[in-house]
Design a protein around this motif. Sequence first.
Motif, PDB file in Angstrom:
ATOM      1  N   ASN A 102       0.790  -1.231   0.000  1.00 26.01           N
ATOM      2  CA  ASN A 102       0.000   0.000   0.000  1.00 26.01           C
ATOM      3  C   ASN A 102       0.819   1.276   0.000  1.00 26.01           C
ATOM      4  N   SER A 103       2.158   1.150   0.084  1.00 28.91           N
ATOM      5  CA  SER A 103       2.945   2.392   0.025  1.00 28.91           C
ATOM      6  C   SER A 103       3.182   2.829  -1.425  1.00 28.91           C
ATOM      7  N   GLY A 104       2.683   2.043  -2.393  1.00 32.38           N
ATOM      8  CA  GLY A 104       2.967   2.357  -3.799  1.00 32.38           C
ATOM      9  C   GLY A 104       2.053   3.374  -4.455  1.00 32.38           C
ATOM     10  N   TRP A 105       0.883   3.639  -3.833  1.00 37.51           N
ATOM     11  CA  TRP A 105      -0.111   4.425  -4.580  1.00 37.51           C
ATOM     12  C   TRP A 105       0.288   5.876  -4.820  1.00 37.51           C
ATOM     13  N   LYS A 106       1.073   6.442  -3.904  1.00 34.94           N
ATOM     14  CA  LYS A 106       1.385   7.877  -4.044  1.00 34.94           C
ATOM     15  C   LYS A 106       2.268   8.141  -5.255  1.00 34.94           C
ATOM     16  N   ILE A 107       3.137   7.197  -5.554  1.00 35.66           N
ATOM     17  CA  ILE A 107       4.041   7.410  -6.683  1.00 35.66           C
ATOM     18  C   ILE A 107       3.259   7.292  -8.001  1.00 35.66           C
ATOM     19  N   THR A 108       2.259   6.411  -8.006  1.00 31.99           N
ATOM     20  CA  THR A 108       1.388   6.319  -9.191  1.00 31.99           C
ATOM     21  C   THR A 108       0.674   7.657  -9.396  1.00 31.99           C
ATOM     22  N   LEU A 109       0.129   8.170  -8.308  1.00 26.00           N
ATOM     23  CA  LEU A 109      -0.637   9.418  -8.382  1.00 26.00           C
ATOM     24  C   LEU A 109       0.225  10.589  -8.841  1.00 26.00           C
ATOM     25  N   GLU A 110       1.405  10.694  -8.235  1.00 24.78           N
ATOM     26  CA  GLU A 110       2.289  11.824  -8.558  1.00 24.78           C
ATOM     27  C   GLU A 110       2.768  11.744 -10.016  1.00 24.78           C
ATOM     28  N   SER A 111       3.039  10.525 -10.494  1.00 24.88           N
ATOM     29  CA  SER A 111       3.477  10.375 -11.890  1.00 24.88           C
ATOM     30  C   SER A 111       2.369  10.798 -12.840  1.00 24.88           C
ATOM     31  N   VAL A 112       1.157  10.335 -12.533  1.00 24.44           N
ATOM     32  CA  VAL A 112       0.022  10.694 -13.385  1.00 24.44           C
ATOM     33  C   VAL A 112      -0.133  12.221 -13.418  1.00 24.44           C
ATOM     34  N   LYS A 113      -0.010  12.837 -12.231  1.00 24.33           N
ATOM     35  CA  LYS A 113      -0.141  14.308 -12.149  1.00 24.33           C
ATOM     36  C   LYS A 113       0.900  15.003 -13.002  1.00 24.33           C
ATOM     37  N   ARG A 114       2.111  14.422 -13.030  1.00 24.87           N
ATOM     38  CA  ARG A 114       3.197  15.067 -13.782  1.00 24.87           C
ATOM     39  C   ARG A 114       3.206  14.651 -15.257  1.00 24.87           C
ATOM     40  N   GLY A 115       2.220  13.859 -15.662  1.00 22.25           N
ATOM     41  CA  GLY A 115       2.127  13.460 -17.069  1.00 22.25           C
ATOM     42  C   GLY A 115       3.134  12.399 -17.468  1.00 22.25           C
ATOM     43  N   ILE A 116       3.629  11.630 -16.488  1.00 21.03           N
ATOM     44  CA  ILE A 116       4.594  10.562 -16.801  1.00 21.03           C
ATOM     45  C   ILE A 116       3.843   9.223 -16.796  1.00 21.03           C
ATOM     46  N   PRO A 117       3.850   8.483 -17.923  1.00 17.42           N
ATOM     47  CA  PRO A 117       3.126   7.204 -17.952  1.00 17.42           C
ATOM     48  C   PRO A 117       3.682   6.201 -16.936  1.00 17.42           C
ATOM     49  N   VAL A 118       2.754   5.490 -16.292  1.00 14.41           N
ATOM     50  CA  VAL A 118       3.121   4.541 -15.248  1.00 14.41           C
ATOM     51  C   VAL A 118       2.902   3.112 -15.755  1.00 14.41           C
ATOM     52  N   CYS A 119       3.969   2.323 -15.804  1.00 14.52           N
ATOM     53  CA  CYS A 119       3.817   0.879 -16.025  1.00 14.52           C
ATOM     54  C   CYS A 119       3.555   0.300 -14.644  1.00 14.52           C
ATOM     55  N   LEU A 120       2.355  -0.217 -14.441  1.00 14.57           N
ATOM     56  CA  LEU A 120       1.879  -0.469 -13.080  1.00 14.57           C
ATOM     57  C   LEU A 120       1.884  -1.938 -12.693  1.00 14.57           C
ATOM     58  N   ALA A 121       2.808  -2.290 -11.789  1.00 15.80           N
ATOM     59  CA  ALA A 121       2.742  -3.610 -11.158  1.00 15.80           C
ATOM     60  C   ALA A 121       1.980  -3.491  -9.840  1.00 15.80           C
ATOM     61  N   ASN A 122       2.166  -2.348  -9.169  1.00 17.99           N
ATOM     62  CA  ASN A 122       1.557  -2.135  -7.852  1.00 17.99           C
ATOM     63  C   ASN A 122       0.031  -2.000  -7.966  1.00 17.99           C
ATOM     64  N   LYS A 123      -0.644  -3.161  -7.987  1.00 23.34           N
ATOM     65  CA  LYS A 123      -2.100  -3.182  -8.193  1.00 23.34           C
ATOM     66  C   LYS A 123      -2.843  -2.451  -7.088  1.00 23.34           C
ATOM     67  N   GLU A 124      -2.208  -2.411  -5.873  1.00 16.46           N
ATOM     68  CA  GLU A 124      -2.846  -1.736  -4.744  1.00 16.46           C
ATOM     69  C   GLU A 124      -3.138  -0.268  -5.089  1.00 16.46           C
ATOM     70  N   SER A 125      -2.317   0.333  -5.960  1.00 18.81           N
ATOM     71  CA  SER A 125      -2.495   1.746  -6.347  1.00 18.81           C
ATOM     72  C   SER A 125      -3.910   2.034  -6.824  1.00 18.81           C
ATOM     73  N   VAL A 126      -4.408   1.194  -7.736  1.00 11.08           N
ATOM     74  CA  VAL A 126      -5.729   1.504  -8.298  1.00 11.08           C
ATOM     75  C   VAL A 126      -6.854   1.081  -7.360  1.00 11.08           C
ATOM     76  N   VAL A 127      -6.579   0.093  -6.500  1.00  7.76           N
ATOM     77  CA  VAL A 127      -7.617  -0.290  -5.540  1.00  7.76           C
ATOM     78  C   VAL A 127      -7.800   0.855  -4.535  1.00  7.76           C
TER      79      VAL A 127
END
Length: 385
Positions: free
Chosen positions: A100-125
């Motif tokens: 569950n510590s992975g979601w913030k990096i997904t969010l911040e990347s999306v905000k900065r317009g950087i595409p995220v290759c997502l293994a950390n499934k917890e991010s979207v949950v």
Amino acid sequence: MCCRVVVFGITGSIGSGAEKIISVFPEKFKLVGCSAGKNINLLNRFLSKHQGSIEAVTVLDENDKEKVEFNSDKIYHGKEGLFDLLDLKPDKIINAISGNSGWKITLESVKRGIPVCLANKESVVIAGYYLGKEITTDRSKIIPIDSEHAALMQIIENREMDDITKVYLTASGGALRNMSASQMVEADAETALKHPVWDMGAKVTVDSATMLNKGLELIEAYWLFGIEPEKLGVIVHPEVDVHAALMFKDGSSISQLAPSSMLIPIAAALSYPEMLPVAERIEDLKFSYFGKKMSFDPPDLDKYVLLKIAFDLLQKRDYSGMLAYAVADEVAVERFLKNEMKVKGIHTIVSQTVSRFSGLVPPDNEKEIDDLISKIETFALNIVF
Ligand code: NDP
Ligand code: MG
């Protein structure tokens, strides 16, 4: 074209696979930054291999910085250090941090317009509701690595959703597949960690054994592809040749088959929408039909009670319940891995916590998400049984 990549969680199972794909396709990818947790030895090996291209690195603990063999002052640490790697302006990141510590990096990347290759499934949950389907289904923003979702990406694109009657994710059944329900609840960590097929990090291996992993993946499929919960299903398929399947209204079906190696979905995400000649460059990665025997069964929802909870949460679009499902599980698995309890303890913690936090107004900003996570963690930690 050479794509500048940052790998978060490079010392893990997925992160190491990502490093391999980057190394095997040097004309395509350049590793410009990476993060590790506590495995500084492995981090140092990667730093030596990619010296010249790596511009910055992050570790979890400040005290570990002095052990990092990197000739630059761009050695960061902690949660903020993860964000510092985004300042490198990579073309893509891989989020392979566990839990569950992975979601913030997904969010911040999306905000900065950087595409995220997502293994950390917890991010979207955790953050799917906040991000919204416009973002979670946009492949220029989030590209799945999870094998079932990478398979779906391959077979679902350019199809009419109305033609699809069912979307199946396959499940190996994990380490406890051959046990009865009453044996399974008595299983300990050592037994649950013996996954028959995949070699993965500890948390996702335990989640596979309880099939809570498949529950997270159903929720992940809901967010990443906008699939209606009523159309989502699971097939137990221990041979793990098929990764996902679609059923169509004309009675036909299409499925994706591949060797059970995460290198294929990692490569697919990194190169999306292009396809790389992975099987040409990496031995043993060619799928073969010959000599295969395959079996397919519906999951036993009386045994896999945690999977049943995910179906129920999806049916109700219970977003706070989904968040509680992911957060409570992490607390439970940590306690399970310390041998504080058996599988039935995970069942108790997850089901009680989900009941407590079901049906709330879903958090709609980062602070609200953080606050709800803290409340859920405290509740789950204090469950006695
Ligand atoms: P691992 O446990 O093997 O690796 C996790 C990585 O994250 C390691 O680099 C670890 O560092 C780092 N890490 C752990 N905690 C933190 C933290 N608090 N802050 C920063 N970094 C941290 O996990 P996996 O590679 O197996 O899984 C990663 C993600 O991918 C999970 O979300 C999992 O569900 C998902 N996934 C994994 C699959 C697999 O086959 N492994 C398949 C599909 C999805 P260190 O080791 O240095 O301490
Ligand atoms: Mg998976």
